[in-house]
Design a protein around this motif. Structure first.
Motif, PDB file in Angstrom:
ATOM      1  N   HIS A 107       7.587  53.584  11.137  1.00  0.00           N
ATOM      2  CA  HIS A 107       7.452  54.637  12.145  1.00  0.00           C
ATOM      3  C   HIS A 107       8.812  55.303  12.391  1.00  0.00           C
ATOM      4  N   ASP A 108       9.870  54.503  12.462  1.00  0.00           N
ATOM      5  CA  ASP A 108      11.213  55.055  12.708  1.00  0.00           C
ATOM      6  C   ASP A 108      11.656  55.972  11.567  1.00  0.00           C
ATOM      7  N   ARG A 109      11.365  55.587  10.333  1.00  0.00           N
ATOM      8  CA  ARG A 109      11.723  56.430   9.177  1.00  0.00           C
ATOM      9  C   ARG A 109      10.973  57.753   9.239  1.00  0.00           C
ATOM     10  N   LEU A 110       9.707  57.693   9.617  1.00  0.00           N
ATOM     11  CA  LEU A 110       8.903  58.906   9.734  1.00  0.00           C
ATOM     12  C   LEU A 110       9.469  59.836  10.810  1.00  0.00           C
ATOM     13  N   VAL A 111       9.823  59.286  11.951  1.00  0.00           N
ATOM     14  CA  VAL A 111      10.383  60.092  13.041  1.00  0.00           C
ATOM     15  C   VAL A 111      11.702  60.726  12.598  1.00  0.00           C
ATOM     16  N   ARG A 112      12.568  59.964  11.930  1.00  0.00           N
ATOM     17  CA  ARG A 112      13.842  60.523  11.429  1.00  0.00           C
ATOM     18  C   ARG A 112      13.590  61.628  10.419  1.00  0.00           C
ATOM     19  N   LEU A 113      12.614  61.430   9.549  1.00  0.00           N
ATOM     20  CA  LEU A 113      12.272  62.434   8.548  1.00  0.00           C
ATOM     21  C   LEU A 113      11.904  63.755   9.220  1.00  0.00           C
TER      22      LEU A 113
END
Length: 185
Positions: A107-113
């Motif tokens: 989820h964190d990677r998606l938000v950063r993306l």
């Protein structure tokens, strides 16, 4: 006195005509905005597909799990292709967790993306935008559908959410938008 009344009536009629002209102009601008938005989506999708295909042809991408993709552009292209192919945004329970799972990232990677690489500042905004565009298309293409049926088919959890999102996007409610569309038909 009657001369003054006639002047006021003439002015009222002129103002009514101006309001109608402005409504027509607003409808034209909303339609143009939707058309441009659809064209932009197609262009962006095509550009990303070409980029992915070019990298595949150049041999830069070996078959990897989605979680191993390091390049944000590749991940975004994959995201758009999968969401579009499977039309997942039309499912009311499709959310950011489902989006992250679809891509095999946290989820964190998606938000950063999204924060770093898109005009949508959040994955939620991306999903909401897809649903608003779907609802506006349905309002235009299916004038006999109820607002509730359109909300359901566009993936909104409830009618109020769809009404609020469309109001934020185009400055009018779905009913007002439909009324303008049907008035010209």
């Amino acid at each position: 006195m009657s001369e003054e009344i006639k002047k006021l009536q003439a002015e009222n009629e002129r103002l009514r005509e101006e309001v109608e002209r402005l409504k027509d102009e607003l409808l034209r601008l909303v339609e143009r905005n939707l058309d441009l938005s659809e064209q932009m989506e197609c262009y962006t999708e095509l550009r990303r597909r070409v980029e992915v295909a070019r990298e595949l042809l150049d041999g830069n991408i070996n078959r990897q799990r989605n979680a191993d993709l390091q390049d944000d552009a590749q991940l975004l292209a994959l995201l758009e292709l999968r969401v579009e192919q499977q039309r997942l945004h039309l499912q009311p329970d499709f959310d950011t967790d489902a989006l992250a799972k679809l891509l095999g990232v946290s989820h964190d990677r998606l938000v950063r993306l999204f924060r770093n690489k898109t005009i949508h500042r959040t994955p939620e905004a991306y999903i909401s935008n897809l649903r608003v565009l779907a609802a506006l298309r349905l309002l235009r293409e299916k004038p006999n559908y109820s607002i509730a049926a359109i909300a359901e088919e566009a993936g909104f959890g409830n009618v109020r959410t769809m009404q609020r999102r469309i109001q934020e996007a185009i400055g009018m409610t779905p009913a007002e938008y439909r009324q303008i569309l049907t008035r010209d038909a």
